[in-house]
Design a protein around this motif. Structure first.
Motif, short mmCIF file in Angstrom:
data_model
loop_
_atom_site.label_atom_id
_atom_site.label_comp_id
_atom_site.label_asym_id
_atom_site.label_seq_id
_atom_site.Cartn_x
_atom_site.Cartn_y
_atom_site.Cartn_z
N UNK A 147 -48.16 43.61 19.95
CA UNK A 147 -47.31 43.79 18.77
C UNK A 147 -48.09 43.26 17.58
N UNK A 148 -48.40 44.11 16.66
CA UNK A 148 -49.31 43.75 15.57
C UNK A 148 -48.85 42.50 14.83
N UNK A 149 -49.80 41.55 14.66
CA UNK A 149 -49.50 40.32 13.94
C UNK A 149 -49.39 40.62 12.45
N UNK A 150 -48.30 40.14 11.85
CA UNK A 150 -48.10 40.32 10.41
C UNK A 150 -48.48 39.06 9.63
N UNK A 151 -48.02 37.90 10.12
CA UNK A 151 -48.18 36.65 9.36
C UNK A 151 -48.32 35.48 10.32
N UNK A 182 -41.84 41.54 20.55
CA UNK A 182 -42.65 41.04 21.65
C UNK A 182 -41.85 39.94 22.34
N UNK A 183 -41.75 40.01 23.64
CA UNK A 183 -40.98 39.01 24.36
C UNK A 183 -41.88 37.83 24.74
N UNK A 224 -39.74 32.04 18.02
CA UNK A 224 -39.45 31.53 16.69
C UNK A 224 -38.29 32.37 16.17
N UNK A 225 -37.10 31.80 16.16
CA UNK A 225 -35.90 32.56 15.82
C UNK A 225 -35.67 32.67 14.32
N UNK A 226 -36.57 32.11 13.51
CA UNK A 226 -36.39 32.18 12.05
C UNK A 226 -36.87 33.49 11.45
N UNK A 227 -37.54 34.33 12.26
CA UNK A 227 -37.99 35.65 11.81
C UNK A 227 -37.58 36.66 12.87
N UNK A 228 -37.50 37.96 12.52
CA UNK A 228 -37.05 38.96 13.50
C UNK A 228 -37.91 39.02 14.75
N UNK A 229 -39.21 38.97 14.61
CA UNK A 229 -40.11 39.06 15.76
C UNK A 229 -41.11 37.90 15.67
N UNK A 230 -40.75 36.77 16.25
CA UNK A 230 -41.60 35.60 16.08
C UNK A 230 -41.82 34.81 17.36
N UNK A 231 -42.99 34.20 17.43
CA UNK A 231 -43.33 33.29 18.52
C UNK A 231 -43.98 32.05 17.94
#
Length: 347
Positions: free
Chosen positions: A147-151, A255-256, A301-308
Motif C-alpha cells: 500500500x503506497x506510503x503517503x506520509x 493495509x492490515x 494508527x487509528x488517527x488516519x484512515x490507513x495508518x500503522x
C-alpha cells in the motif's frame, strides 16, 4: 579475482567496522589499505585474524591501481579525496553526506533500490545513506510494495556512536563524572549527554529543521519514492550503539496489521521481534553487533484512515553504516562494476 581496497577514515568507529565487516563477510580483497589523516599514520588495525594493516597518510596516497575506496571520514575530507579517487578509476562508496543528494550519484540501500546500481555511475561515486534513513527505508519498502506510503512521521533516538568515537568517550566520561561530582563538560554536543536527551543533530536550517531531519526526508524520497512526505525529529540519547525510531506511516490505500507483519517477516534484512508482553520488543542494548533491522510494537494508527505505527531499531555502525557500504561493494562485484583501475605512470 581479488581487489585492492582502500578504507578511508580507517581509525574512526565506522572505518574500523568496515574493515571488520570486509573480513567477516569474505569480500575478495587481495590487498587492503588503511588510510587516515597524517596524525593517525602508523597506527595498526587488524584485518581478519592474521593481517595487520598499518595506517597510511591519505594526503600522500595515490589511488591509481586501487579498485575500490570505502570512505568514512568527514564530509569535508570526502569532498576533496573522493573525486580524486574516482578520477584515478577507483569506485568510491562514500559514507558521508557529501554526495548523497548530488545528481548522478546513486544513493543505495541494496535491499531497497539495487536497480540504482544497474551500471557504474559516471562520476564513479556511490553514496551510502544516513544510518537513520537506512533502517527506516528498510522497514518502509515491504509496506510500500503493498500500500503506497503517503506520509511518515518519525522521531529518532540516536546513539552517540553516530557522532564518532570522541562522542562515545564523552558519554562515558560524563556518566562517570556524575558519580564523582565532576561537572560534565560538553564538547562533542551542545549540552551534556549523560542522563539527558538532546533534540539537535547536525546544523539548524532556515525552516527550523536540522540537517539530519532534512536528510531523512530527502534521502527517503530519493531512495524509495519522490512523493513520500517525511517529517522527522532527530534526538541524541545517552546510548552507545544502536539507533531507535518511533515511526508512524500513513498509506494511500488500506493495509492490515497482518499484511504488514507478514511482509516484514519475509523482507531481507528485517527481523520482527514483537510480542505484546513485558520485554517482547527490541532495544539497542541487545541488538548491538547484529546485522538486521528489528521491528517491534507494530500496531494500527487509528488517527488516519490507513495508518500503522512501529518501533525500529538497528546497529548504526553495522547496517546503518559499515554493513550497508560493504553490501554495496558486494553488489558492485556481482554486477562487474569494479573495473580495472588506472595505473600510475612513472614520470
Amino acid at each position: 579475482m581479488g581487489y585492492k581496497v582502500a578504507i578511508i577514515g580507517a581509525t574512526s568507529a565506522v572505518g574500523r567496522e568496515i574493515i571488520k565487516t570486509l573480513a567477516e563477510r569474505g569480500f575478495p580483497v587481495d590487498e587492503a589499505v588503511a588510510l587516515a589523516s597524517g596524525r593517525s599514520a602508523g597506527q595498526e588495525i587488524s584485518f581478519g585474524e592474521k593481517t595487520v594493516l598499518k595506517v597510511r597518510d591519505l594526503d600522500r596516497y595515490d589511488f591509481a591501481g586501487t579498485h575500490l575506496a570505502l570512505f568514512s571520514p568527514s564530509a569535508a575530507i570526502s569532498a576533496v579525496h573522493a573525486p580524486r579517487a574516482a578520477a584515478a578509476g577507483c569506485l568510491v562508496i562514500d559514507n558521508t553526506s557529501q554526495f548523497s543528494m548530488e545528481p548522478g550519484v546513486p544513493l543505495v540501500v541494496p535491499e531497497v533500490n539495487p536497480h540504482a546500481m544497474a551500471k557504474r555511475p559516471k562520476k564513479g561515486i556511490i553514496a551510502n545513506p544516513d544510518g537513520s534513513t537506512i533502517q527506516m527505508v528498510m522497514a518502509l519498502k515491504p509496506l510500500h510494495d503493498i500500500a503506497k506510503v503517503r506520509r511518515v512521521v518519525v522521531a529518532t533516538y540516536q546513539s552517540v556512536s553516530g557522532a564518532g568515537k570522541e562522542a562515545m568517550d564523552e558519554l562515558w566520561s560524563q556518566t562517570r563524572g556524575v558519580f564523582v561530582n565532576d561537572p560534565p563538560l560538553a564538547e562533542q554536543f551542545t549540552k551534556p549527554i549523560a542522563f539527558n536527551v538532546i533534540p539537535h543533530i547536525d546544523a539548524f536550517m532556515d525552516d527550523g529543521a536540522t540537517k539530519e531531519e532534512w536528510k531523512m526526508a530527502v534521502e527517503t524520497r530519493k531512495i524509495l519514492d519522490p512523493d513520500i512526505q517525511v517529517v522527522a525529529t532527530c534526538v541524541r540519547v545517552p546510548v552507545m550503539i544502536g539507533h531507535s525510531e518511533a515511526v508512524h506511516v500513513e498509506f494511500e490505500t488500506a493495509i492490515t496489521e497482518r499484511q504488514a507483519r507478514e511482509a516484514l517477516r519475509e523482507a531481507p534484512g528485517i527481523t520482527v521481534l514483537d510480542h505484546r508482553d513485558d520485554g517482547g520488543y527490541a532495544t539497542p542494548i541487545e541488538i548491538a553487533g547484529e546485522d538486521s533491522v528489528f521491528i517491534s510494537r507494530l500496531r494500527r494508527d487509528t488517527t488516519v484512515p490507513h495508518g500503522l505505527a512501529f518501533w525500529c531499531v538497528a546497529d548504526n555502525l553495522r547496517k546503518g553504516a559499515a554493513l550497508n557500504a560493504v553490501q554495496i561493494a558486494e553488489e558492485a562485484h556481482r554486477l562487474g562494476l569494479l573495473e580495472a583501475p588506472r595505473l600510475s605512470i612513472p614520470g
